[in-house]
Design an enzyme around this catalytic site. Structure first.
Site, PDB file in Angstrom:
ATOM      1  N   ARG A  96     -54.807 -23.582  37.178  1.00 56.66           N
ATOM      2  CA  ARG A  96     -55.903 -22.628  37.354  1.00 56.66           C
ATOM      3  C   ARG A  96     -56.408 -22.257  35.963  1.00 56.66           C
ATOM      4  NH1 ARG A  96     -55.481 -18.029  41.584  1.00 56.66           N
ATOM      5  NH2 ARG A  96     -57.700 -18.532  41.721  1.00 56.66           N
ATOM      6  N   ASP A 242     -58.690 -11.263  35.029  1.00 58.48           N
ATOM      7  CA  ASP A 242     -58.001 -12.551  34.811  1.00 58.48           C
ATOM      8  C   ASP A 242     -58.063 -12.974  33.360  1.00 58.48           C
ATOM      9  OD1 ASP A 242     -59.035 -12.668  37.817  1.00 58.48           O
ATOM     10  OD2 ASP A 242     -57.183 -13.825  37.558  1.00 58.48           O
ATOM     11  N   ASN A 251     -63.083 -11.731  36.380  1.00 58.89           N
ATOM     12  CA  ASN A 251     -62.286 -11.291  37.531  1.00 58.89           C
ATOM     13  C   ASN A 251     -62.871 -11.952  38.780  1.00 58.89           C
ATOM     14  OD1 ASN A 251     -60.085  -9.634  38.516  1.00 58.89           O
ATOM     15  ND2 ASN A 251     -61.613  -8.366  39.506  1.00 58.89           N
TER      16      ASN A 251
HETATM   17  O1  MRU Z   1     -57.816 -16.013  42.850  1.00 56.16           O
HETATM   18  P1  MRU Z   1     -56.852 -14.884  42.651  1.00 56.16           P
HETATM   19  O2  MRU Z   1     -56.438 -14.216  43.907  1.00 56.16           O
HETATM   20  O3  MRU Z   1     -55.680 -15.294  41.787  1.00 56.16           O
HETATM   21  O4  MRU Z   1     -57.685 -13.842  41.803  1.00 56.16           O
HETATM   22  C1  MRU Z   1     -57.046 -12.675  41.353  1.00 56.16           C
HETATM   23  C2  MRU Z   1     -57.945 -11.680  40.749  1.00 56.16           C
HETATM   24  O5  MRU Z   1     -59.114 -11.914  40.536  1.00 56.16           O
HETATM   25  C3  MRU Z   1     -57.323 -10.383  40.341  1.00 56.16           C
HETATM   26  O6  MRU Z   1     -58.249  -9.344  40.416  1.00 56.16           O
HETATM   27  C4  MRU Z   1     -56.839 -10.505  38.890  1.00 56.16           C
HETATM   28  O7  MRU Z   1     -55.988 -11.609  38.749  1.00 56.16           O
HETATM   29  C5  MRU Z   1     -56.127  -9.303  38.419  1.00 56.16           C
HETATM   30  S1  MRU Z   1     -54.532  -9.172  39.100  1.00 56.16           S
HETATM   31  C6  MRU Z   1     -53.750  -7.863  38.422  1.00 56.16           C
END
Ligand code: MRU
Length: 347
Positions: A96, A242, A251
């Protein structure tokens, strides 16, 4: 439906089996099951499917993945061992691309592996480093939570997007860590959780974990947020991140929309994140936005929602300029604009 118990932290190292345990978040809220993960391939599969997800949890997963590669390697010579672990590390980090914590966690444990004099010592050090990362993550979230209390007035209605809670970290959470700390400090709080299409992390995960804690939570369709702001029903927006570059917060897709609407309605827009999410050496244009497969948007609940002839774009994240961010809550305190994240120019 009865609210299931959380059996253990979101992600942990299993000393008995020499592997990783994580909650399979794709099954929530209907079932809470734990995966015993014994290979790097299984971990990569779990990260791609979002069984384990959320930036801080991905950081721990990355570190534990390198430890797993080290523990499972049969190489006895240092060079061959390092080549094997480095290959696994590169595979995990590439799974990712947007959340900086994943490569941060991978690199942290890999650096310790490289320092070790031989494979046996490297295995031991890698496991200890990965376990330490998980412990630090919990402490970091508690500090983020406590630092954020001052931004949450008594009686606040907090709009959040995606899941930046215990399930996105080892425990407690970043944005939801602030909510938890504020509630524990006696503030009366209500959370509006945006369902977060297309994978519904808000509806499935945020609502699940807050309900378990007895924190008042209401799920809305993502498109309802702007109107609720206009009606004066939202006190503040609080999300995780992120990656935070020198100019933008990355994010979950939809976050930028909330930030624009919050600014239009004079509502504070806060971001809670550990320092491991800061990437001041990068700018918005240099970050890869993960684009995921068509099916996540075009199908839901076993039904086809989009005709085959139509194209689909499934961007997993967006970028919100720092100029729309009222404050960033970290474990070291609350940062306010102009932000000095270590980049060249304050934003
Ligand atoms: O695709 P995801 O579910 O991994 O995306 C997560 C997010 O966007 C969260 O808001 C981010 O990782 C912050 S977690 C503390």
């Amino acid at each position: 439906m009865a609210v299931p118990e959380v059996p253990e932290p979101t992600i942990s190292w299993d000393r008995e089996s020499g592997g990783i345990r994580f909650i399979d978040q794709t099954l929530l809220p209907e079932r809470c099951e734990v995966v015993s993960c014994g290979t790097v391939e299984r971990l990569i599969h779990g990260i791609s499917r979002l069984e384990v997800r959320g930036a801080p949890a991905l950081g721990v997963a990355g570190g534990m993945g390198v430890a797993l590669a080290a523990v499972k390697s049969r190489a006895t010579m240092r060079d061959a061992f390092l080549r094997e672990v480095e290959k696994a590390a590169a595979g995990i980090a590439a799974t990712r691309p947007t959340a900086v914590n994943l490569s941060w966690g991978v690199n942290r444990v890999l650096a310790r592996v490289r320092e070790a004099p031989d494979p046996a010592e490297a295995r031991r050090i890698a496991v200890e480093e990965a376990v330490a990362m998980a412990e630090e993550d919990r402490a970091t979230c508690m500090r983020i939570g406590d630092n954020g209390i001052e931004l949450v007035p008594d009686g606040a209605t907090i709009l959040t997007h995606c899941n930046a809670g215990a399930l996105a970290c080892t425990e407690w959470g970043t944005a939801l860590g602030v909510v938890r700390s504020a509630a524990r400090a006696g503030r009366r709080v209500t959370v509006i959780a945006c369902e977060t299409r297309p994978l519904f992390q808000g509806a499935r995960l945020t609502a699940w974990e807050l309900s378990r804690d007895g924190i008042d939570v209401t799920v809305i369709a993502d498109g309802s947020a702007a109107f609720l702001m206009r009606r004066g029903e939202i006190s503040l927006v609080l999300v995780g991140a992120d990656r935070i570059t020198r100019d933008a917060v990355f994010n979950k897709i939809g976050t930028y929309m909330h930030a624009v609407c919050a600014r239009h309605h004079g509502i504070p827009f806060y971001v809670a994140a550990p320092r491991s999410t800061l990437d001041p050496g990068s700018g918005e244009e240099g970050v890869i936005i993960e684009e995921r497969e068509r099916n996540e948007v075009s199908r839901c609940g076993g039904r086809t929602l989009v005709p085959d002839e139509a194209r689909v774009r499934n961007l997993a994240f967006d970028a919100t300029p720092l100029s729309l961010v009222s404050a960033i809550i970290t474990e070291d305190g609350v940062l306010r604009p102009p932000y000095h994240l270590g980049g060249e120019k304050p934003v």
